[in-house]
Structure formats: structure tokens, C-alpha cells
Design a protein around this motif. Structure first.
Motif, PDB file in Angstrom:
ATOM      1  N   SER A   1      82.416 -15.578 -14.166  1.00 34.74           N
ATOM      2  CA  SER A   1      83.501 -15.790 -13.203  1.00 34.74           C
ATOM      3  C   SER A   1      83.282 -14.976 -11.933  1.00 34.74           C
ATOM      4  O   SER A   1      83.724 -15.378 -10.854  1.00 34.74           O
TER       5      SER A   1
ATOM      6  N   ALA B   1      83.161 -16.854  -8.359  1.00 35.05           N
ATOM      7  CA  ALA B   1      84.108 -16.476  -7.309  1.00 35.05           C
ATOM      8  C   ALA B   1      83.417 -15.981  -6.048  1.00 35.05           C
ATOM      9  O   ALA B   1      83.941 -16.151  -4.940  1.00 35.05           O
ATOM     10  N   THR B   2      82.256 -15.351  -6.183  1.00 37.64           N
ATOM     11  CA  THR B   2      81.622 -14.702  -5.022  1.00 37.64           C
ATOM     12  C   THR B   2      80.282 -15.293  -4.630  1.00 37.64           C
ATOM     13  O   THR B   2      79.866 -15.146  -3.472  1.00 37.64           O
TER      14      THR B   2
ATOM     15  N   PRO C   1      87.652 -11.880 -11.911  1.00 37.91           N
ATOM     16  CA  PRO C   1      88.272 -11.901 -10.586  1.00 37.91           C
ATOM     17  C   PRO C   1      88.906 -10.566 -10.184  1.00 37.91           C
ATOM     18  O   PRO C   1      88.857 -10.181  -9.013  1.00 37.91           O
TER      19      PRO C   1
ATOM     20  N   ALA D   1      89.439 -15.505  -5.220  1.00 41.94           N
ATOM     21  CA  ALA D   1      89.197 -14.866  -6.518  1.00 41.94           C
ATOM     22  C   ALA D   1      90.345 -15.116  -7.482  1.00 41.94           C
ATOM     23  O   ALA D   1      90.127 -15.388  -8.670  1.00 41.94           O
TER      24      ALA D   1
ATOM     25  N   GLN E   1      90.512 -17.093 -11.061  1.00 44.87           N
ATOM     26  CA  GLN E   1      91.118 -16.482 -12.242  1.00 44.87           C
ATOM     27  C   GLN E   1      92.037 -17.476 -12.950  1.00 44.87           C
ATOM     28  O   GLN E   1      91.935 -17.668 -14.176  1.00 44.87           O
TER      29      GLN E   1
END
Length: 407
Positions: free
Chosen positions: A34, A38-39, A161, A260, A264
Motif C-alpha cells: 500500500s 500510494a506513493t 498510508p 494516501a 487506505q
């Protein structure tokens, strides 16, 4: 309860201990995926000067790493045991985090993508946690053991996240360098937990036990074709939309924290229903649950096309997670009808390789489609594949009903 036979060892006390450890390891070490989701696209976007369509390559590299890791993971753990395989993968995950952080500091896109690929390879072992938890469990305790590990997957959706939010500015103005150092730290914590897992190695199979039908025969079954197609589409469509979403949110003026938190909620929606999806399948049937999952994927795109506010993105991500859960788990349950016990390992590995191969292609193309054609096109592409899979399911149900009538 401990029972030893020539085929297996059943010990629920050991199974409970392993399930707790593996659930915690899933929550901590499993958060790496995750974090990259997210990044990864955001880091790629910042690193690339010209062709921004390649921004989703890091996520694609992670998924491709998982695809290539599925078969070696099984081979390594059959040869050296579950604990050795899991601990080695945790070390590789820590190395991947350190390498990714270094790549962010150096602004090196290829090195960062390689690090994400290594992390994905380690993630192939994480996919085996739920199976390992059931290795020594009795038939009565196996569902609970698997559920405990799945609970760790739900927590991983929070840990990842929140780690991003807490560490993204650690080395400001270099965003996310601290995040990948933290990812390495999480893998080392998971390693400490995995060191206490105890699962006896299974006995070697005889030649007769290791046999089975040729893979080509199994794959030509209509039920295999439809279950594989639905599993691939459920996962690939989820990856297509999910990978593009953080970039689309930033492009609409929302923050990295918003992105983020959206991931989540998405991951929670992916894993949260797993505690009762099996019961729903038992009550309503596999094909119906897969159909509901596909409908939820379509609903995700409908919501995404309705607007560009934060609520639209977050609601779409939740529907996307729910759709993946019902569609992919239902398709996996359908797949179990297509093979015999002695064929299980080969068929499962082949299916996973196909699924993650297509998922990698979807995540790779996601950035290019978003960059060239826009957010609306990403979501519109979901509909024809959903219709195709629903048509295949209807065809399979009618074909099997005709076969039953004829028999």
C-alpha cells in the motif's frame, strides 16, 4: 490437539500461535504494497522530466515482481520450509526499501522502479501467509486461522498510508525518502515476528501423488477459462483505476495526504469483507458473487465519472475495493472446481502468474492512458471488460445447466 500421520501434522495450539504471528507480520510487512501504491506514481511523476506517462511504472514493477515471485516462492518454501522463505523475503523487502529510499535521494527513476520490483518479489511470499497459517490447523480451525491473517491485511491497509502521512516530509524538500526508509524498518519488524513461526516441512510427495492431468487439459475447461478471465479482469481493472487515482487526485488539486487516505479506505474495502465473503459465496453461489463484484467495479467508474471532488474519488475507491473482493475471491472459488488435489499447486501458480501478468500490464498502461486521454477514459475502459465477463458467466451457467439436463 496434536495429531501426527504420514501425511500431515495437526496442532491447533501451534496453528493459533502461527496465525497470530503471521497476522501481525501481514499487518506490518504487508503494508509495503500500500505504501508503493500510494506513493509510487507520485514519486515517478516527480522524477520524470518529460514523459510523465511512465509515472506508474514503479507500481507495475511491483506487480510484475509479485508475478515472477509466485512460482519461486512455492519452490523455495517446499525446499527450505515456510519460515526460511518468509524470513528471506522480509530481508529482501528491507533491502528493497533501502534501495528505494536511496533512489529517491538520487532522483533515479530506473533504480526506484527496480527497488519496487524487488519489493513485489518479496510480496509474493506475503501472499502465502494465509495458506501457511492453515498448514497445521485442524479442519475446524482453518477458516479462523485464515481470517486472523486476513485481519492483518486489513490493518496493513491502515499502517501503510499512515506511514506515508507520517514520513513523507521527513527529509523535506525531498518527498517520500523517509517513507521508504520506514518501509525497510517495517520489513525488519516483520522479520522478527516471522522468526518465531514454526511450521513443519511437508513430507515429499510420491510420484503418484505428484501426478495429475496435463495443464493444457485443465486450462481448456470452460469453467477454468471463465474463472481465470473473471479473476484477471477483476484484479486488472482494479489495478488500472487504483494506480491512476493518486495522480488524478493530485492533478485535481488534492493533497498527497488525501491520496494516501483514499488508498487506505480502498485497501480496507479490499480486505474487510473477506471475513464474510466466503459465507456469501456459500449462500448465493460463486457466479452470483462474481457478478456482484463486477457490477461494483462498474459502479466505481460511474461514481468517478460523476465529479472530481474528494468525495467522488474516495467513494469510487471504496467501491473499487469491494468490487475486487467479491470478483476476485469469487473467481478464485470458481477456480477450485477445476482441479484435483494433486493438481492444485500447478494450477494455482499458473493462475496467479496469469493474473499478476495482466495486472502489471494494466498498471503500466494506466499512467499512459491517464496522461494521454484523461481520467474519464481510464474509467470508461472498465465497462466493456465488465460486460465481457458478465457475458462469459451467463454463457457458463447456461452451458452447465444444459449439461446437467442432458446428463
Amino acid at each position: 490437539m496434536t495429531i501426527a500421520t504420514s501425511h500431515l501434522i495437526v496442532d491447533d495450539r501451534l496453528a493459533k500461535q502461527n496465525a497470530v504471528l503471521l497476522g501481525l507480520a501481514q499487518a506490518i510487512g504487508g503494508a509495503s504494497a500500500s505504501i508503493v501504491i500510494a506513493t509510487g506514481p507520485l514519486v515517478g511523476y516527480m522524477m520524470l522530466d518529460e514523459d510523465k506517462s511512465l509515472a506508474t511504472v514503479p507500481v507495475s514493477a511491483m506487480v510484475l515482481g509479485t508475478a515472477f515471485g509466485t512460482i519461486p516462492a512455492g519452490m523455495i518454501m517446499r525446499r527450505f520450509g515456510r519460515r526460511a522463505g518468509f524470513c528471506s523475503a522480509a530481508l529482501l523487502g528491507a533491502l528493497a526499501g533501502l534501495l528505494a529510499s536511496f533512489a529517491v535521494f538520487q532522483n533515479h527513476f530506473l533504480l526506484f522502479s527496480l527497488a519496487c520490483g524487488l519489493g513485489g518479489f518479496a510480496g509474493a511470499f506475503v501472499q502465502q501467509y494465509r495458506f501457511a497459517a492453515a498448514d497445521t490447523a485442524s479442519d475446524d480451525f482453518k477458516p479462523k486461522a485464515i481470517s486472523w491473517v486476513l485481519a492483518g491485511g486489513v490493518l496493513a491497509g491502515i499502517v501503510g498510508p499512515q506511514t506515508v502521512i507520517a514520513t513523507k516530509d521527513m527529509f523535506a524538500p525531498i518527498l517520500f525518502a523517509g517513507t521508504y526508509l520506514a518501509q525497510a524498518g517495517l520489513s525488519l519488524v516483520a522479520l522478527c515476528l516471522l522468526a518465531f513461526v514454526r511450521i513443519p516441512k511437508p513430507p515429499r510427495q510420491t510420484h503418484k501423488q505428484a501426478g495429475g492431468r496435463p495443464l493444457s487439459v485443465i486450462m481448456r475447461q470452460p469453467r477454468f477459462i471463465v474463472s481465470a478471465a473473471c479473476g484477471i479482469c477483476s484484479y486488472a481493472l482494479m489495478s488500472l483505476v487504483m494506480t491512476a487515482t493518486p495522480l488524478a487526485m493530485i492533478g485535481c488539486g488534492l493533497s498527497e495526504t488525501d491520496a494516501a487516505l483514499g488508498i487506505q479506505w480502498h485497501v480496507l474495502a479490499m480486505f474487510g469483507p473477506s471475513f464474510f465473503t466466503g459465507s456469501l459465496i456459500a449462500r448465493f453461489g460463486k457466479e452470483r458473487i462474481v457478478s456482484i463484484g463486477l457490477a461494483l467495479l462498474a459502479a466505481c467508474s460511474v461514481v468517478a465519472l460523476m465529479g472530481l471532488e474528494l468525495a467522488h474519488f474516495w467513494s469510487a475507491l471504496v467501491l473499487l475495493g469491494l468490487g475486487w473482493n467479491f470478483g476476485f475471491i469469487g473467481a478464485t472459488a470458481m477456480l477450485t472446481d477445476t482441479y484435483r488435489p494433486e493438481e492444485r499447486n500447478l494450477v494455482q501458480a499458473t493462475n496467479d502468474f496469469l493474473v499478476f501478468g495482466f495486472v502489471a500490464a494494466a498498471s503500466f498502461s494506466s499512467g499512459a492512458i491517464l496522461n494521454l486521454f484523461g481520467w474519464a477514459t481510464v474509467n470508461i475502459l472498465v465497462f466493456p471488460f465488465v460486460v465481457l465477463c458478465l457475458g462469459l458467466l451467463a454463457w457458463l451457467v447456461m452451458a452447465e445447466q444444459r449439461s446437467d439436463t442432458t446428463a
